[in-house]
Design a protein around this motif. Structure first.
Motif, mmCIF file in Angstrom:
data_model
loop_
_atom_site.group_PDB
_atom_site.id
_atom_site.type_symbol
_atom_site.label_atom_id
_atom_site.label_comp_id
_atom_site.label_asym_id
_atom_site.label_seq_id
_atom_site.Cartn_x
_atom_site.Cartn_y
_atom_site.Cartn_z
ATOM 1 N N UNK A 246 44.663 41.902 30.132
ATOM 2 C CA UNK A 246 43.413 42.983 31.460
ATOM 3 C C UNK A 246 43.983 43.034 32.771
ATOM 4 N N UNK A 247 44.097 41.889 33.507
ATOM 5 C CA UNK A 247 44.292 41.287 34.926
ATOM 6 C C UNK A 247 45.692 42.878 34.948
ATOM 7 N N UNK A 248 46.556 42.318 33.981
ATOM 8 C CA UNK A 248 48.051 43.108 34.027
ATOM 9 C C UNK A 248 47.703 44.887 34.375
ATOM 10 N N UNK A 249 46.617 45.411 33.379
ATOM 11 C CA UNK A 249 46.237 46.255 32.920
ATOM 12 C C UNK A 249 45.718 46.906 33.982
ATOM 13 N N UNK A 250 45.181 46.850 35.003
ATOM 14 C CA UNK A 250 44.318 46.582 36.181
ATOM 15 C C UNK A 250 45.209 46.152 37.236
ATOM 16 N N UNK B 51 36.044 37.636 25.633
ATOM 17 C CA UNK B 51 36.380 37.347 26.731
ATOM 18 C C UNK B 51 36.202 36.359 27.669
ATOM 19 N N UNK B 52 35.112 36.034 27.326
ATOM 20 C CA UNK B 52 34.037 35.041 28.055
ATOM 21 C C UNK B 52 33.435 35.681 29.201
ATOM 22 N N UNK C 62 37.018 36.473 36.107
ATOM 23 C CA UNK C 62 38.649 36.813 36.533
ATOM 24 C C UNK C 62 39.176 38.108 36.477
ATOM 25 N N UNK C 63 39.096 39.387 35.498
ATOM 26 C CA UNK C 63 39.649 40.288 35.995
ATOM 27 C C UNK C 63 38.959 41.242 36.506
ATOM 28 N N UNK C 64 37.312 40.762 37.077
ATOM 29 C CA UNK C 64 36.274 41.810 38.228
ATOM 30 C C UNK C 64 36.972 41.277 39.472
ATOM 31 N N UNK C 65 37.905 39.444 39.345
ATOM 32 C CA UNK C 65 37.938 38.888 41.245
ATOM 33 C C UNK C 65 39.094 39.156 41.892
ATOM 34 N N UNK C 66 40.110 39.472 40.682
ATOM 35 C CA UNK C 66 41.531 39.139 40.878
ATOM 36 C C UNK C 66 42.014 40.630 40.755
ATOM 37 N N UNK C 67 43.067 40.275 42.412
ATOM 38 C CA UNK C 67 44.074 41.813 42.353
ATOM 39 C C UNK C 67 45.336 41.351 42.653
ATOM 40 N N UNK C 68 46.897 42.125 42.604
ATOM 41 C CA UNK C 68 47.959 41.354 43.302
ATOM 42 C C UNK C 68 47.745 40.141 44.430
ATOM 43 N N UNK C 69 47.420 40.881 45.169
ATOM 44 C CA UNK C 69 47.329 40.092 46.308
ATOM 45 C C UNK C 69 46.838 37.991 46.017
#
Length: 574
Positions: free
Chosen positions: A274-278, A531-532, A538-545
């Protein structure tokens, strides 16, 4: 939108788009037009080619985890989108070309490569960085591969008398077939593999973690570092996101100390996919199509027009994907079983992004570390460079350098005469042309008609450049209908802020959202139960940076005040 109103609205927006161009309209009107264009494409440009393998028997565990081969994403149709399923089409099946020798080899793909694609001088793309070029290959390694047929089955390409191609004979292996050997889902298979054996080899067996290294280990004698296309940029991102998977495992284990290896692995895989897709949706794509309307549209795909702040504070406030985004909405296949498509593959042939020469500089002070050619960074040779160079310096160098522009006369020299790990010499520019033709994707003008765009009347209309139009005519003759799709897209004048053509964008408009809409792990099962709560955060809070800085904190000075990690970073020499 459905029914009579949707069709009338689609017809209106198609007329407005052809008359004015969506990208020339004020943002609200541009968005309204793109919504109508996308709805028309959803109705008319999704076609099932059939041909799916049998899925393994259903297991209850599949309701909350991704399978290794992509089976059982849809609980009512276990084989949908799994590895081995045929590619679908964005054009009617009857419009697919036959791929016979006359179609595939006319005009001569080597002639097109030499006359129109050869890079004589590097033309950079100034608005994004080489990390963006690495990223799309990293994604493509997850999304699709046709495989190659036996060496004895190949296209033999005639050579001109003045062509000094080594050996005097150019052959291009035929594709293995029209099935995707990868899972069609956006599931991180470049890290996790597409089979149970690959997945076992990628894992440590402890705390859900992956092995950290250059690529997945050798399985059944298959060495991923010897696959055509393996190079340093792919290695870097594989290493980075294997570490990110393991960081997610550590966070989950802290929250759920009783969970064992399997549970930790499966949850971390969901979260990382999900993070990769975001990252791809709201960072990479806006860097590549940096127009106010498309930047807004891509963020709306993820968060909805209500925006990220509303989504984070209140969650979904509407069932509408327009208001609250696709993520967490109802799953929708739009009446056609989900697959990636041959047209999607065709428009992602973006090899001009690759430079031929790479300078590596230190993240600390921008001091020169070394320089290599693309050839020297490809195949197993990349392992030695990575072993002798700090990973932070490699990321810094990719973040501060520009890739090539997606235009004619800019195909990497080292890819026009590229030695595969098996020793076969290939012209990848000619190969790209052959692939698009043999897989039945129409030529440029026919493709535009099928994607609801006006065809061009002449080469001059396409390019706005009399000299370039004359060069196109010298290769393709007076019949503009014979122009190859890839050549036409590279010759086209794109919308403001776009790295690629509006023609290619039509496939993205359709498929960028479809990959999210159809995947239940991005829609109905994007929940804390699956997802828990920690995973969704984790997905909401993170970016590539944030991912880069978690694993390489020494990049902080270069990334200071950089809004998007795929745009040029700050140099540390001042």
């Amino acid at each position: 939108m459905t029914g009579w109103f949707a069709r009338r609205y689609g017809a209106l927006t198609e007329w407005v788009d052809r008359r004015f161009g969506w990208h020339r309209l004020p943002l609200p009107l541009g968005l309204a037009v793109l919504v109508g264009v996308r709805d028309t494409l959803r109705r008319e440009n999704l076609h099932d080619a059939g041909g799916r393998p049998a899925a393994a028997p259903f297991m209850a565990a599949y309701t909350t985890r991704r399978t290794a081969d992509g089976a059982w994403n849809d609980l009512d149709d276990g084989a949908m989108g799994m590895a081995g399923a045929r590619f679908g089409r964005n054009i009617p099946i009857g419009a697919v070309l036959t791929g016979d020798a006359r179609d595939v080899l006319t005009p001569n793909p080597r002639t097109v490569s030499r006359a129109l694609l050869t890079r004589h001088e590097f033309r950079p793309a100034p608005t994004f960085n080489v990390l963006a070029a690495s990223w799309i290959q990293f994604m493509v390694r997850d999304w699709f591969t046709h495989g190659h047929g036996p060496a004895s089955s190949a296209w033999s390409v005639p050579l001109a008398s003045d062509d000094a191609w080594p050996g005097g004979e150019l052959t291009i292996p035929r594709v293995l077939g029209d099935a995707n050997l990868h899972s069609h889902w956006w599931d991180g298979s470049m890290l996790y593999g597409n089979s149970a054996a690959e997945q076992r080899a990628a894992r440590t067996g402890v705390d859900g973690k992956l092995r950290v290294g250059p690529m997945r280990p050798v399985v059944d004698g298959h060495d991923p570092t010897r696959e055509p296309g393996f190079w340093l940029g792919l290695l870097m991102l594989h290493d980075l996101f294997a570490r990110e998977h393991n960081a997610i495992c550590d966070r989950l284990r802290g929250e759920h100390p009783g969970w064992l290896d399997e549970e930790l692995f499966q949850r971390a895989r969901l979260i990382l996919a999900a993070l990769l897709a975001k990252i791809h949706t709201i960072e990479w794509t806006p860097a590549m199509i940096n127009h106010p309307t498309t930047v807004t549209a891509m963020r709306a795909n993820w968060f909805g027009l209500a925006g990220e702040r509303v989504r984070r504070r209140f969650g979904r406030i509407s069932s509408s994907e327009a208001i609250s985004g696709i993520i967490g909405s109802a799953t929708d296949h739009f009446g056609v079983p989900f697959t990636l498509t041959e047209e999607f593959v065709a428009v992602y042939r973006m090899h001009p992004l690759m430079p031929d020469d790479f300078a590596v500089r230190a993240a600390a002070d921008d001091a020169a570390v070394g320089s290599w050619t693309l050839r020297e960074l490809s195949g197993p040779a990349a392992l030695a460079v990575a072993a002798s160079t700090r990973m932070a310096d490699l990321f810094y160098s990719f973040g501060t350098a520009h890739p090539g522009a997606l235009v004619l006369d800019n195909f990497p020299r080292h890819l026009q005469e590229f030695e595969r790990p098996d020793g076969r010499l290939v012209d990848l520019a000619a190969t790209d042309l052959v692939r698009i033709r043999e897989l039945g994707v129409p030529r440029y003008n026919a493709f535009r008609r099928l994607m609801h765009l006006e065809p061009v009347e002449s080469y001059a209309e396409l390019t706005g450049d009399a000299a370039l139009a004359a060069r196109l005519r010298a290769v393709y003759g007076d019949d503009v209908e014979s122009l190859d799709l890839m050549v036409g897209m590279f010759a086209e004048r794109p919308p403001r802020g776009f790295a690629f053509s509006d023609t290619a964008f039509r496939v993205f408009v359709l498929m960028a959202s479809r990959r999210l809409n159809s995947d239940r792990f991005f829609t109905r099962d994007y929940t804390p139960e699956v997802y828990t709560r920690v995973g969704l955060d984790w997905v909401a809070d993170n970016t590539m940076t944030t991912v880069l800085l978690r694993h390489h904190p020494e990049l902080r000075p270069a990334l200071r005040a950089v809004a998007n990690a795929f745009q040029p970073w700050r140099r540390t020499d001042n």
